[in-house]
Design an enzyme around this catalytic site. Structure first.
Site, PDB file in Angstrom:
ATOM      1  N   GLU A  86       1.061  -1.444   0.373  1.00  0.00           N
ATOM      2  CA  GLU A  86       0.042   0.035   0.271  1.00  0.00           C
ATOM      3  C   GLU A  86       1.216   1.162   0.265  1.00  0.00           C
ATOM      4  O   GLU A  86       1.381   1.361   0.942  1.00  0.00           O
ATOM      5  CB  GLU A  86      -0.911  -0.254   0.995  1.00  0.00           C
ATOM      6  CG  GLU A  86      -1.458  -1.386   1.770  1.00  0.00           C
ATOM      7  CD  GLU A  86      -2.788  -1.359   0.177  1.00  0.00           C
ATOM      8  OE1 GLU A  86      -3.485  -0.313   0.168  1.00  0.00           O
ATOM      9  OE2 GLU A  86      -3.915  -2.178   0.675  1.00  0.00           O
ATOM     10  N   CYS A 103      -2.100   9.050   2.026  1.00  0.00           N
ATOM     11  CA  CYS A 103      -2.174   8.606   0.832  1.00  0.00           C
ATOM     12  C   CYS A 103      -2.622   9.157  -0.177  1.00  0.00           C
ATOM     13  O   CYS A 103      -2.859   8.883  -0.953  1.00  0.00           O
ATOM     14  CB  CYS A 103      -1.422   7.523   1.230  1.00  0.00           C
ATOM     15  SG  CYS A 103      -3.274   6.264   1.712  1.00  0.00           S
TER      16      CYS A 103
HETATM   17  P1  NAD Z   1       8.494   5.241   4.892  1.00  0.00           P
HETATM   18  O1  NAD Z   1       8.025   3.905   4.119  1.00  0.00           O
HETATM   19  O2  NAD Z   1       9.567   5.930   5.080  1.00  0.00           O
HETATM   20  O3  NAD Z   1       8.356   3.417   5.940  1.00  0.00           O
HETATM   21  C1  NAD Z   1       7.304   2.453   6.538  1.00  0.00           C
HETATM   22  C2  NAD Z   1       7.966   1.666   7.014  1.00  0.00           C
HETATM   23  O4  NAD Z   1       8.624   0.991   6.487  1.00  0.00           O
HETATM   24  C3  NAD Z   1       8.458   2.399   8.449  1.00  0.00           C
HETATM   25  O5  NAD Z   1       8.267   1.841   9.546  1.00  0.00           O
HETATM   26  C4  NAD Z   1       9.232   2.288   8.423  1.00  0.00           C
HETATM   27  O6  NAD Z   1      10.492   1.688   9.404  1.00  0.00           O
HETATM   28  C5  NAD Z   1       9.470   0.757   7.342  1.00  0.00           C
HETATM   29  N1  NAD Z   1      11.151   0.747   6.689  1.00  0.00           N
HETATM   30  C6  NAD Z   1      11.634   1.957   6.071  1.00  0.00           C
HETATM   31  N2  NAD Z   1      13.401   1.170   4.992  1.00  0.00           N
HETATM   32  C7  NAD Z   1      13.112  -0.383   5.055  1.00  0.00           C
HETATM   33  C8  NAD Z   1      13.629  -1.406   4.808  1.00  0.00           C
HETATM   34  N3  NAD Z   1      14.090  -0.791   3.716  1.00  0.00           N
HETATM   35  N4  NAD Z   1      12.844  -2.248   5.398  1.00  0.00           N
HETATM   36  C9  NAD Z   1      11.652  -2.763   5.656  1.00  0.00           C
HETATM   37  N5  NAD Z   1      11.221  -1.321   6.537  1.00  0.00           N
HETATM   38  C10 NAD Z   1      11.726   0.044   6.559  1.00  0.00           C
HETATM   39  O7  NAD Z   1       6.802   5.393   5.209  1.00  0.00           O
HETATM   40  P2  NAD Z   1       6.159   6.932   5.708  1.00  0.00           P
HETATM   41  O8  NAD Z   1       7.368   7.885   5.612  1.00  0.00           O
HETATM   42  O9  NAD Z   1       6.050   6.512   7.298  1.00  0.00           O
HETATM   43  O10 NAD Z   1       5.037   7.005   4.831  1.00  0.00           O
HETATM   44  C11 NAD Z   1       4.613   8.034   4.585  1.00  0.00           C
HETATM   45  C12 NAD Z   1       4.544   7.029   3.422  1.00  0.00           C
HETATM   46  O11 NAD Z   1       3.262   6.180   2.925  1.00  0.00           O
HETATM   47  C13 NAD Z   1       3.752   7.562   1.807  1.00  0.00           C
HETATM   48  O12 NAD Z   1       4.243   7.681   0.540  1.00  0.00           O
HETATM   49  C14 NAD Z   1       2.097   7.363   1.967  1.00  0.00           C
HETATM   50  O13 NAD Z   1       2.034   7.513   0.402  1.00  0.00           O
HETATM   51  C15 NAD Z   1       2.413   5.830   1.772  1.00  0.00           C
HETATM   52  N6  NAD Z   1       1.093   5.590   2.720  1.00  0.00           N
HETATM   53  C16 NAD Z   1       0.170   4.490   1.647  1.00  0.00           C
HETATM   54  C17 NAD Z   1      -1.081   4.395   2.176  1.00  0.00           C
HETATM   55  C18 NAD Z   1      -2.365   3.775   0.944  1.00  0.00           C
HETATM   56  O14 NAD Z   1      -2.859   2.671   1.899  1.00  0.00           O
HETATM   57  N7  NAD Z   1      -1.394   2.589   0.802  1.00  0.00           N
HETATM   58  C19 NAD Z   1      -1.426   4.375   3.184  1.00  0.00           C
HETATM   59  C20 NAD Z   1      -0.820   5.102   4.415  1.00  0.00           C
HETATM   60  C21 NAD Z   1       0.345   5.437   4.053  1.00  0.00           C
END
Ligand code: NAD
Length: 515
Positions: A265, A299
């Site tokens: 997502e 998002c």
């Molecule tokens: P992010 O990608 O920075 O982090 C998301 C998660 O991934 C965190 O828990 C982080 O610690 C973890 N993470 C980071 N690097 C990793 C790796 N290499 N391996 C495994 N895990 C890792 O996202 P964010 O800044 O917290 O959130 C914002 C983003 O989330 C936006 O792009 C938003 O659109 C998206 N989002 C999407 C939805 C949806 O349903 N489509 C819903 C909410 C947020």
């Protein structure tokens, strides 16, 4: 700690005096790296959270696996009863937990409480589902044979979540995963660990009261390393990842390479289209909420606005009036409509996007700066921005990337087909919306040549969704589906079982193989 913050944390049973344990696998522990949770509105450090050491992480994953092995035998309606109790426990703390979401993530109070309501709603849904997760009986071509399609519990579900929905995204996953008979291990965003700890306390108390192993709903706080370990673990059958496209691409590849299941997502870059016959008294406030609500950190936030030339000037004039009235400030205050961005890094991303808009000679109709006077300068507050780039160039970063901030880029069009082409011309495909009263436009919009997003709304903004429908996007948003609809089918292991009730053993397709 301010008395307001300690009151909220105390009411949820989260320690305010010492470092807080951020790992739960039946017992609370954590002796790894310490993370600070900071209030984005004030910069106040809310707590120091002790994450998992690699050893503790390994142990938590093993305990989750063990918990699954016993939990899979609990009958589904009984799992539903646990979810009903979790629903009640969450509802009893709805306000306190919602306020913690505001305090730690930064969204305004009504949205924080709304997020907890979403968790309550999906529990209701999953209670019903626990009596309806049915397989099928398929007609066999062989006499005296039946084919069953049987859903069984899948295993361990790893939930990796983003900062912007620090409660609801876990809720969508936990409710379906638990109804399906799985154990779930949650790796929340490193910047919202307190929400995760408070939720896990509520859920674990219900499990423990019912004699169910707490590791059925485990928690490992931490950063990238902890996320990577969950993603790479052979103990995790399904990784449900919510976050950026950049990290999603890494996670997707890693899970696929070990043949695990993955739900992605990822980012959205959502557009609203306004036709000349639209009811502007509905469309203008909806676009305003879509672009400014949650300070543009959903998002599904509206990031692109395509206005039919006939109504464009009037629309922008009315929208600008709303922008000029926006009250920025303390997310917990009832009059606030605009909270802060979540981190100082996000403010930098916002400022870079504004710089780029200026470099391509876009007209900045309002906003464009951070709030730099007290008290807002203590937090990550930025002005909601409405911009009119000179043209729509889908390859320009301003149109093709998701900037997670309250920036709305507008453009004028003459034909609906042009607006739909622009809508679809970006890599992402999460949410989209058209404003029209003309049924012919609706037909085009929701049909084969219409919007290619996962959410295709009519006279409803792009931002937000109800739990009843499957939620998710297409293209670089990741094709995942969570929450309602058929999303539960991702959380089970499907078997096709052919059963022979006859005295013969014929082969399919009439194959003859005499022995
Ligand atoms: P992010 O990608 O920075 O982090 C998301 C998660 O991934 C965190 O828990 C982080 O610690 C973890 N993470 C980071 N690097 C990793 C790796 N290499 N391996 C495994 N895990 C890792 O996202 P964010 O800044 O917290 O959130 C914002 C983003 O989330 C936006 O792009 C938003 O659109 C998206 N989002 C999407 C939805 C949806 O349903 N489509 C819903 C909410 C947020």
């Amino acid at each position: 700690l301010s008395s307001r913050a300690s009151n909220i944390l105390n009411s949820l049973g989260v320690s305010t005096t010492t470092e807080v344990s951020g790992v739960y696998d039946g017992e609370w522990r954590g002796s790894g790296d310490v993370f600070e949770s900071k209030c984005p509105a004030t910069g106040e450090v809310l707590a120091r959270v002790k994450s998992a050491t690699p050893q503790e992480l390994h142990q938590a994953l093993e305990k989750t696996r063990e918990a699954y092995v016993s939990f899979r035998n609990v009958p589904a309606p009984r799992r539903g009863e646990l979810l009903r109790q979790i629903r009640e426990a969450l509802a009893a703390k709805r306000v306190e937990l919602g306020e913690l979401v505001s305090l730690e993530m930064g969204k305004i109070r009504t949205e924080g409480i709304g997020e907890v309501q979403e968790f309550v709603d999906i529990c209701d849904y999953a209670v019903g589902l626990s009596r309806m997760m049915n397989g099928r009986v398929v007609a066999s071509e062989r006499p005296g044979h039946s084919i069953l399609e049987v859903p069984n519990p899948l295993g361990v579900v790893g939930v990796l979540s983003a900062f912007n929905f620090p409660v609801a995204v876990y809720g969508w996953n936990l409710a379906l995963s638990m109804a399906a008979g799985n154990a779930t291990i949650w790796k929340p965003s490193p910047t919202t660990p307190l929400c995760a700890i408070a939720v896990t306390k509520i859920v674990s108390e219900v499990l423990e009261k019912n004699g169910i192993p707490g590791a059925v709903a485990g928690l490992v706080t931490g950063g990238k390393d902890v996320g990577e370990a969950v993603v790479e673990s052979k103990h995790v059958d399904l990784v449900s990842f919510t976050g950026s496209e950049h990290v999603g691409r890494i996670v997707g590849k890693a899970v696929m390479s070990r043949f695990g299941k993955v739900i992605l997502e990822l980012g959205g870059n959502n557009a609203s289209i306004v036709m000349p016959d639209a009811d502007l008294s509905l469309a203008v406030p909806a676009v305003f909420f879509g672009a400014v609500g949650t300070a543009g950190q959903r998002c599904t936030s509206t990031r692109r606005l395509y206005l039919h030339r006939e109504i464009a000037d009037e629309f922008l004039e009315r929208l600008l009036k709303l922008y000029s009235s926006v009250a920025a400030g303390d997310p917990l205050a009832s009059e606030t409509l605009l909270g802060p961005l979540h981190t100082p890094t996000a403010v930098g991303t916002y400022e870079n996007a504004i710089k780029h808009l200026k470099s391509i000679d876009a007209e900045i109709l309002c906003g464009g700066k951070r709030y730099d006077s007290a008290p807002l300068d203590a937090g990550n507050f930025v002005q909601p921005t409405l911009a009119l780039p000179k043209s729509v160039n889908p390859t320009d970063q301003i149109w093709k990337t998701e900037t997670f901030a309250p920036i709305l880029n507008a453009a004028k069009f003459d034909e609906l087909e042009q607006a739909i082409e622009w809508n679809n011309a970006v890599p992402q495909g999460l949410s989209s919306s058209i404003w029209t009263r003309d049924l012919r436009n609706v037909g085009k919009w929701i049909g084969p040549a219409g919007s290619d997003a996962g959410i295709v709304n009519v006279n409803v903004g792009t931002s937000g969704a109800e739990i009843g429908a499957a939620f998710g996007g297409n293209k670089s948003t990741g094709w995942g589906r969570e929450s309602g609809g058929d999303a539960w089918k991702e959380y089970v292991r499907w078997s096709a079982c052919t059963i022979n009730f006859s005295d013969a053993a014929p082969l399919a397709q009439g194959v003859n193989f005499p022995a």
